[in-house]
Motif scaffolding. Structure first.
Motif, PDB file in Angstrom:
ATOM      1  N   ILE A  43      83.705  97.168 109.826  1.00  0.00           N
ATOM      2  CA  ILE A  43      82.788  96.376 110.663  1.00  0.00           C
ATOM      3  C   ILE A  43      82.719  94.986 110.036  1.00  0.00           C
ATOM      4  O   ILE A  43      82.355  94.841 108.874  1.00  0.00           O
ATOM      5  N   SER A  44      83.095  93.976 110.822  1.00  0.00           N
ATOM      6  CA  SER A  44      83.146  92.596 110.343  1.00  0.00           C
ATOM      7  C   SER A  44      82.016  91.776 110.949  1.00  0.00           C
ATOM      8  O   SER A  44      81.874  91.735 112.175  1.00  0.00           O
ATOM      9  N   ASN A  45      81.245  91.142 110.065  1.00  0.00           N
ATOM     10  CA  ASN A  45      80.111  90.291 110.465  1.00  0.00           C
ATOM     11  C   ASN A  45      79.163  90.995 111.424  1.00  0.00           C
ATOM     12  O   ASN A  45      78.515  90.356 112.250  1.00  0.00           O
ATOM     13  N   ASP A  46      79.100  92.318 111.320  1.00  0.00           N
ATOM     14  CA  ASP A  46      78.223  93.147 112.153  1.00  0.00           C
ATOM     15  C   ASP A  46      78.438  92.897 113.655  1.00  0.00           C
ATOM     16  O   ASP A  46      77.524  93.048 114.446  1.00  0.00           O
ATOM     17  N   ARG A  47      79.682  92.492 114.021  1.00  0.00           N
ATOM     18  CA  ARG A  47      79.985  92.196 115.426  1.00  0.00           C
ATOM     19  C   ARG A  47      81.212  92.908 115.962  1.00  0.00           C
ATOM     20  O   ARG A  47      81.284  93.189 117.149  1.00  0.00           O
ATOM     21  N   VAL A  48      82.210  93.134 115.097  1.00  0.00           N
ATOM     22  CA  VAL A  48      83.483  93.708 115.546  1.00  0.00           C
ATOM     23  C   VAL A  48      83.828  94.899 114.657  1.00  0.00           C
ATOM     24  O   VAL A  48      83.722  94.813 113.430  1.00  0.00           O
ATOM     25  N   ALA A  49      84.272  95.996 115.295  1.00  0.00           N
ATOM     26  CA  ALA A  49      84.674  97.181 114.547  1.00  0.00           C
ATOM     27  C   ALA A  49      86.147  97.479 114.823  1.00  0.00           C
ATOM     28  O   ALA A  49      86.596  97.426 115.964  1.00  0.00           O
ATOM     29  N   THR A  50      86.872  97.786 113.729  1.00  0.00           N
ATOM     30  CA  THR A  50      88.305  98.046 113.830  1.00  0.00           C
ATOM     31  C   THR A  50      88.632  99.350 113.117  1.00  0.00           C
ATOM     32  O   THR A  50      88.244  99.552 111.970  1.00  0.00           O
ATOM     33  N   LEU A  51      89.362 100.201 113.824  1.00  0.00           N
ATOM     34  CA  LEU A  51      89.881 101.440 113.253  1.00  0.00           C
ATOM     35  C   LEU A  51      91.296 101.149 112.771  1.00  0.00           C
ATOM     36  O   LEU A  51      92.115 100.603 113.519  1.00  0.00           O
ATOM     37  N   THR A  52      91.586 101.499 111.509  1.00  0.00           N
ATOM     38  CA  THR A  52      92.905 101.227 110.929  1.00  0.00           C
ATOM     39  C   THR A  52      93.492 102.516 110.385  1.00  0.00           C
ATOM     40  O   THR A  52      92.830 103.246 109.646  1.00  0.00           O
ATOM     41  N   LEU A  53      94.744 102.764 110.753  1.00  0.00           N
ATOM     42  CA  LEU A  53      95.507 103.892 110.240  1.00  0.00           C
ATOM     43  C   LEU A  53      96.625 103.319 109.380  1.00  0.00           C
ATOM     44  O   LEU A  53      97.362 102.433 109.827  1.00  0.00           O
ATOM     45  N   LYS A  54      96.738 103.791 108.144  1.00  0.00           N
ATOM     46  CA  LYS A  54      97.791 103.310 107.244  1.00  0.00           C
ATOM     47  C   LYS A  54      98.606 104.499 106.761  1.00  0.00           C
ATOM     48  O   LYS A  54      98.050 105.542 106.407  1.00  0.00           O
ATOM     49  N   PHE A  55      99.934 104.284 106.728  1.00  0.00           N
ATOM     50  CA  PHE A  55     100.858 105.326 106.303  1.00  0.00           C
ATOM     51  C   PHE A  55     101.844 104.751 105.303  1.00  0.00           C
ATOM     52  O   PHE A  55     102.367 103.655 105.502  1.00  0.00           O
ATOM     53  N   GLY A  56     102.090 105.506 104.237  1.00  0.00           N
ATOM     54  CA  GLY A  56     103.061 105.086 103.243  1.00  0.00           C
ATOM     55  C   GLY A  56     102.400 104.709 101.947  1.00  0.00           C
ATOM     56  O   GLY A  56     101.213 104.424 101.895  1.00  0.00           O
ATOM     57  N   SER A  57     103.199 104.726 100.902  1.00  0.00           N
ATOM     58  CA  SER A  57     102.693 104.360  99.580  1.00  0.00           C
ATOM     59  C   SER A  57     103.790 103.667  98.796  1.00  0.00           C
ATOM     60  O   SER A  57     104.008 103.948  97.633  1.00  0.00           O
ATOM     61  N   ARG A  58     104.472 102.742  99.458  1.00  0.00           N
ATOM     62  CA  ARG A  58     105.615 102.063  98.842  1.00  0.00           C
ATOM     63  C   ARG A  58     105.202 100.749  98.198  1.00  0.00           C
ATOM     64  O   ARG A  58     105.850  99.731  98.398  1.00  0.00           O
ATOM     65  N   GLY A  59     104.103 100.727  97.487  1.00  0.00           N
ATOM     66  CA  GLY A  59     103.692  99.513  96.785  1.00  0.00           C
ATOM     67  C   GLY A  59     103.272  98.407  97.733  1.00  0.00           C
ATOM     68  O   GLY A  59     102.187  98.436  98.280  1.00  0.00           O
ATOM     69  N   ARG A  60     104.147  97.437  97.969  1.00  0.00           N
ATOM     70  CA  ARG A  60     103.810  96.268  98.777  1.00  0.00           C
ATOM     71  C   ARG A  60     103.825  96.524 100.278  1.00  0.00           C
ATOM     72  O   ARG A  60     103.257  95.751 101.029  1.00  0.00           O
ATOM     73  N   GLU A  61     104.519  97.553 100.749  1.00  0.00           N
ATOM     74  CA  GLU A  61     104.747  97.702 102.185  1.00  0.00           C
ATOM     75  C   GLU A  61     104.267  99.055 102.707  1.00  0.00           C
ATOM     76  O   GLU A  61     104.591 100.100 102.141  1.00  0.00           O
TER      77      GLU A  61
END
Length: 157
Positions: A43-61
């Motif tokens: 939740i950013s600035n109590d105005r916008v909510a974003t769901l994020t899915l992340k996959f992988g564990s290759r350091g930078r990427e």
């Protein structure tokens, strides 16, 4: 799907503060996390909510998918959070054409300051700002999921 290519650094000193261009208050929490994958709500600035899915564990990427969700739904889902809710202020700081996101954590993680640089470029050390400290890219203790689910890293203690 987007590829997230990110470097992380601890921050030293206060010099960067005079260069801040923008600030975002962030509250984020995890709904699920396991090695190589996570489901996060931010939740950013109590105005916008974003769901994020992340996959992988290759350091930078890593592979990353993001979706905006209704703010009221996000607030309700906070009750389902695993681990701690992370609160931080993200500061945007430009240096030599690159945007650095400097996160100043509060609450249980107060004292931790991490800068992130998202770019596919391999920025040489000589071009990095002097206020960056040790690089912690690939160190799982400094992943946001680890900060939510584990003990505070040494930089906080």
């Amino acid at each position: 799907m987007a590829k997230e290519i990110e470097r992380k650094f601890l921050v030293r000193g206060q010099e960067w503060r005079s260069l801040v261009e923008d600030r975002i208050r962030i509250r984020q929490f995890y709904l699920a996390s396991s090695p190589g994958r996570s489901v996060r709500l931010r939740i950013s600035n109590d105005r916008v909510a974003t769901l994020t899915l992340k996959f992988g564990s290759r350091g930078r990427e890593r592979d990353e998918f993001e979706y905006e969700v209704p703010l009221d739904d996000a607030r309700e889902m906070q009750d389902q959070a695993v681990g701690r809710v992370i609160e931080k202020t993200r500061h945007h700081v430009s240096h030599r054409g690159y945007l650095y996101e400097v996160d100043v954590f509060s609450g249980d993680l107060s004292g931790l300051v991490i800068a992130e640089l998202e770019t596919p470029d391999d920025v040489p050390a000589a071009e990095l700002p002097a206020w960056l400290g040790r690089e912690v890219t690939g160190d799982p203790r400094y992943y946001n999921a680890s900060l939510a689910l584990g003990d505070a890293p040494e930089a906080v203690a």
